[in-house]
Enzyme design. Structure first.
Site, PDB file in Angstrom:
ATOM      1  N   ASP A 255      17.648 -20.089  -5.085  1.00 13.26           N
ATOM      2  CA  ASP A 255      16.172 -19.728  -4.689  1.00 13.26           C
ATOM      3  C   ASP A 255      16.349 -19.014  -3.455  1.00 13.26           C
ATOM      4  O   ASP A 255      16.400 -19.569  -2.459  1.00 13.26           O
ATOM      5  CB  ASP A 255      15.672 -21.174  -4.700  1.00 13.26           C
TER       6      ASP A 255
ATOM      7  N   GLY B 161      19.304  -9.012 -15.648  1.00 18.62           N
ATOM      8  CA  GLY B 161      20.090  -7.890 -15.482  1.00 18.62           C
ATOM      9  C   GLY B 161      19.900  -6.607 -15.580  1.00 18.62           C
ATOM     10  O   GLY B 161      20.959  -5.501 -15.608  1.00 18.62           O
TER      11      GLY B 161
ATOM     12  N   ASP C 272      12.598  -6.942  -7.993  1.00 16.20           N
ATOM     13  CA  ASP C 272      11.627  -7.010  -9.220  1.00 16.20           C
ATOM     14  C   ASP C 272      11.103  -8.500  -9.118  1.00 16.20           C
ATOM     15  O   ASP C 272      10.717  -8.967 -10.408  1.00 16.20           O
ATOM     16  CB  ASP C 272      12.314  -6.737 -10.294  1.00 16.20           C
TER      17      ASP C 272
ATOM     18  N   LYS D 203       8.462  -4.863  -6.320  1.00 14.91           N
ATOM     19  CA  LYS D 203       7.265  -5.026  -7.270  1.00 14.91           C
ATOM     20  C   LYS D 203       6.281  -5.745  -6.267  1.00 14.91           C
ATOM     21  O   LYS D 203       6.606  -6.539  -5.472  1.00 14.91           O
ATOM     22  CB  LYS D 203       7.635  -5.915  -8.243  1.00 14.91           C
TER      23      LYS D 203
END
EC number: 2.1.1.166
Length: 216
Positions: free
Chosen positions: A96, A60, A121, A161
């Site tokens: 998922d 978080g 991320d 990312k």
């Protein structure tokens, strides 16, 4: 014995890490918060009232930063395969992201709202074998871009990312077709030994005239 020593070294590095100490002091759930804060300081990516999707959100850290910056008039939808303790005014979807049902839950939460920003991320569990890790990482990147293409408003932004390696150049070219400006960021809070970087794409052009990106 070697494994025990490696674990000990990792723990020592973790707890000696200044960003871990700062996170504990500042009330952030992870050191990753400072990566986003550093990008925010440079690029002014997040603004009050925005609608944002946060992928790979647990525990978080990014959601904490984003929620504070968008304020009470903003909206944040976060998702991760792992559990995440609740954050006020944040809609969390656990599951998922590679499964279509989780994508559908995110799209349902978005509704008819146009999203201003998608941040990700996400990273796969790393094996240390590039031939295994890179395809997994790029798969997640492709799925995140697919979602961004579905929900972003014209002019919206995308932060993700990435790990440079096989498949990255093609991915980078795809993004350049969809956004006005694409830049790479390596926050100082990202560990030096980490191959991670952050790709920042700004000014979503929409999918008209761009290469179609299909969900695997």
């Amino acid at each position: 014995m070697a494994r025990s020593k490696t674990s000990h070294n990792w723990l020592k590095e973790h707890f000696d890490d200044k960003y871990v100490k700062m996170a504990q002091k500042d009330g952030y759930r992870s050191r990753a918060s400072y990566k986003l804060l550093e990008i925010q300081e440079k690029d002014k990516l997040i603004r009050p009232g925005m609608t944002v999707i946060d992928l790979g959100a647990a525990p978080g850290g990014w959601s904490q930063v984003t929620s504070r910056l968008i304020g009470g008039q903003g909206r944040l939808i976060a998702s991760d395969i792992l559990e995440m303790d609740s954050i006020p005014d944040v809609t969390f979807i656990q599951g998922d992201f590679t499964e279509d049902k989780i994508l559908e839950q995110i799209l349902e939460a978005v509704g008819n709202t146009q999203v201003d920003l998608v941040i990700s991320d996400m990273a796969p569990n790393m094996s240390g074998l590039s031939a295994v890790d890179m395809p997994r990482a790029m798969f997640l990147c492709e799925l995140a871009l697919d979602l961004a293409g579905r929900v972003l408003r014209p002019g919206g932004d995308f932060l993700i990312k990435v790990f440079q390696g096989e498949g990255f150049d093609v991915y980078h070219k795809d993004i350049r077709k969809l956004f006005d400006k694409v830049q790479m960021r390596k926050p100082s809070s990202s560990r030096d030994r980490s191959r991670e970087q952050y790709l920042l794409a700004r000014g979503f052009r929409g999918i008209d005239g761009a290469a179609s990106i299909e969900r695997f």
